[in-house]
Design an enzyme around this catalytic site. Sequence first.
Site, PDB file in Angstrom:
ATOM      1  N   TYR A  55       0.830  -1.243   0.014  1.00 53.60           N
ATOM      2  CA  TYR A  55      -0.119  -0.036  -0.050  1.00 53.60           C
ATOM      3  C   TYR A  55       0.852   1.129   0.023  1.00 53.60           C
ATOM      4  CZ  TYR A  55      -3.649  -3.286   1.417  1.00 53.60           C
ATOM      5  OH  TYR A  55      -4.437  -4.209   1.528  1.00 53.60           O
ATOM      6  N   HIS A 126       0.438 -11.738   0.894  1.00 49.42           N
ATOM      7  CA  HIS A 126      -0.651 -10.935   0.286  1.00 49.42           C
ATOM      8  C   HIS A 126      -1.229 -11.786  -0.773  1.00 49.42           C
ATOM      9  CE1 HIS A 126      -1.508  -6.433  -0.431  1.00 49.42           C
ATOM     10  NE2 HIS A 126      -2.773  -7.273  -0.765  1.00 49.42           N
ATOM     11  N   ARG A 209     -16.469  -1.209  -1.947  1.00 47.27           N
ATOM     12  CA  ARG A 209     -15.584   0.075  -2.090  1.00 47.27           C
ATOM     13  C   ARG A 209     -16.299   1.274  -2.167  1.00 47.27           C
ATOM     14  NH1 ARG A 209     -14.065  -4.356  -4.813  1.00 47.27           N
ATOM     15  NH2 ARG A 209     -11.767  -4.913  -4.677  1.00 47.27           N
ATOM     16  N   GLY A 210     -17.208   1.447  -1.118  1.00 45.49           N
ATOM     17  CA  GLY A 210     -17.896   2.922  -1.206  1.00 45.49           C
ATOM     18  C   GLY A 210     -19.063   3.101  -2.138  1.00 45.49           C
ATOM     19  N   PHE A 211     -19.324   2.009  -2.918  1.00 41.66           N
ATOM     20  CA  PHE A 211     -20.437   2.167  -3.853  1.00 41.66           C
ATOM     21  C   PHE A 211     -21.541   2.828  -3.578  1.00 41.66           C
ATOM     22  CE2 PHE A 211     -24.174   0.522  -6.505  1.00 41.66           C
ATOM     23  CZ  PHE A 211     -23.889   0.905  -7.636  1.00 41.66           C
TER      24      PHE A 211
END
Length: 212
Positions: A55, A126, A209-211
Amino acid sequence: MQQRQLGPFQVSAIGLGCMNICHAYGAPVSEQQAERVLLAALDAGVTHFDTAALYGFGASETLVGKYLAKHRTRFTLASKCGMQGVPNADGVKVRVIDGRPDTIKATCEASLKRLQTDVIDLYYLHRWDKQVPIEESVGALGDLVRAGKIRSVGLSEVSAHTLRKAHAEHPIAALQTEYSLWTRNPEIAVLQACRELGVSFVAFSPVARGFL
């Protein structure tokens, strides 16, 4: 806040994924905004913070370390290895999957420094590097447990079959995979394998994801 079991840890049922403070969706927030988000989550009762070497090519871990290290006893810290930024021929960092044992151990040392801690509670592979047998990558993570660098081992985005092979090499505490409005793939086999093996399942991007 409601609690849940995450491997050997009791954590808040809702954790904070620390990817978006520096990476992936839109422009990164300012450092001041990142600080406010991290400390507000802690004050709200969040005790599970999840970051990764990938990240922001280390930026997320650096921010988590800078602003949460002095509160280290108040939360469970998760990070990830096996996918990070490596400079290309032009000196630009690009995403590379590398699950070789030496790379995993070197990544862990770098993460510990950025996170300003002596130990990571839950350390995920990951992504599985399919050029390296899963047993070798997980074996390296087991070495890190024995060395006291990490407390438990996790996997991200693997199949039920791969989970079983990995768990036979070293106990897997948690498996992290997207389980959201967009995908229910874990219902095919992964959730059942987690139940059978006693592995905690961590759903990322649960609200798409915040949709909403």
